[in-house]
Scaffold this motif. Structure first.
Motif, PDB file in Angstrom:
ATOM      1  N   VAL A   1       3.529  -2.794   0.210  1.00  0.00           N
ATOM      2  CA  VAL A   1       2.636  -2.687  -0.956  1.00  0.00           C
ATOM      3  C   VAL A   1       1.834  -3.964  -1.153  1.00  0.00           C
ATOM      4  CG1 VAL A   1       4.072  -1.000  -2.149  1.00  0.00           C
ATOM      5  CG2 VAL A   1       4.467  -3.450  -2.536  1.00  0.00           C
TER       6      VAL A   1
ATOM      7  N   TRP B   1      -2.752  -0.004  -5.004  1.00  0.00           N
ATOM      8  CA  TRP B   1      -1.469  -0.563  -5.436  1.00  0.00           C
ATOM      9  C   TRP B   1      -0.718   0.449  -6.299  1.00  0.00           C
ATOM     10  CZ3 TRP B   1       1.732  -4.795  -5.047  1.00  0.00           C
ATOM     11  CH2 TRP B   1       2.647  -4.996  -6.083  1.00  0.00           C
TER      12      TRP B   1
ATOM     13  N   THR C   1       2.877   2.376  -5.452  1.00  0.00           N
ATOM     14  CA  THR C   1       4.023   2.022  -6.287  1.00  0.00           C
ATOM     15  C   THR C   1       4.440   3.151  -7.234  1.00  0.00           C
ATOM     16  OG1 THR C   1       2.521   0.948  -7.879  1.00  0.00           O
ATOM     17  CG2 THR C   1       3.585  -0.459  -6.219  1.00  0.00           C
ATOM     18  N   HIS C   2       3.485   4.002  -7.637  1.00  0.00           N
ATOM     19  CA  HIS C   2       3.800   5.066  -8.594  1.00  0.00           C
ATOM     20  C   HIS C   2       3.241   6.437  -8.201  1.00  0.00           C
ATOM     21  CE1 HIS C   2       3.947   1.303 -10.981  1.00  0.00           C
ATOM     22  NE2 HIS C   2       4.953   1.883 -11.591  1.00  0.00           N
TER      23      HIS C   2
ATOM     24  N   ARG D   1       4.053   7.660  -2.347  1.00  0.00           N
ATOM     25  CA  ARG D   1       5.421   7.147  -2.246  1.00  0.00           C
ATOM     26  C   ARG D   1       6.404   8.296  -2.064  1.00  0.00           C
ATOM     27  NH1 ARG D   1       6.582   2.161  -2.656  1.00  0.00           N
ATOM     28  NH2 ARG D   1       8.690   1.389  -2.976  1.00  0.00           N
TER      29      ARG D   1
END
Length: 216
Positions: free
Chosen positions: A42, A81, A85-86, A90
């Protein structure tokens, strides 16, 4: 001497090409960001954001289109990003899910690249002060945006998009006096091929459990 003046001062000369600090530092960080992207870290996104800030300083006032591209890079880096990450990129185990785009997604990206290049190229042509090389600059501007979008979504096509950007980026940077950018784009090409192989193999491994589950 201010920080901005130092960034845009000459670092050294290489093969009769003038190398400036901002061009060199920004592209080294960009190269690091690409390597981090290959490793699915990331931290590729903060590195791309920082590279965008420094390269904006290099291009502002000289290659406005390229400077504008860095603003887009920073915005997409912030979005990337979030995706890593969210967002949907992912996987459940916390890793970045790597996959090939669907044909519908490929068509949408190709269409967006075509329309975007025509629009940005037309803008640069109408306002020559925005770019020294309207159509190549527009191609790189839009191609970078498409590549970063595909990367944020974990698509293997991200690497193909970067290869297409490199084909124009290398000669354009040399022609406009940004030799270090040109040299780094050559290294980008090698990293892109390596990264493409890695993501391609990972996408096949990710697909195998799904195929086995469907067969059961």
């Amino acid at each position: 001497m201010s920080a901005l003046s130092w960034l845009n001062s000459e670092a050294f000369t290489l093969l009769d090409q003038r190398i400036i600090w901002s061009d060199m530092i920004g592209n080294v960080i960009g190269l690091t960001a690409l390597a981090l992207g290959w490793r699915r870290s990331v931290w590729t996104w903060p590195a791309q954001f920082l590279s965008g800030i420094i390269l904006f300083a290099a291009f502002a006032g000289h290659m406005t289109g390229s400077a504008g591209k860095q603003v887009v890079v920073m915005l997409v880096a912030a979005w990337g990003w979030w995706q890593w990450t969210h967002g949907r990129a992912r996987a459940q185990d916390g890793t970045i899910a790597v996959r090939f785009a669907t044909w519908r997604e490929r068509g949408a990206m190709a269409g967006a690249a075509l329309v975007g290049t025509l629009a940005v190229g037309g803008l640069f042509t109408a306002f020559p002060s925005l770019s020294w090389d309207a159509w190549p600059d527009a191609y790189i501007f839009v191609g970078t945006l498409v590549a970063m979008y595909a990367q944020a979504r974990g698509m293997v096509e991200f690497w193909f998009a970067w290869l297409l950007v490199d084909l124009v980026g290398v000669p354009l940077n040399f022609a406009n006096g940004y030799a270090f950018s040109g040299f780094v784009y050559v290294i980008y090409g090698a990293l892109v091929l390596w990264g493409l192989r890695d993501w391609w193999l990972r996408s096949r491994r990710s697909a195998e459990p799904a195929l086995e589950g469907a067969a059961a």
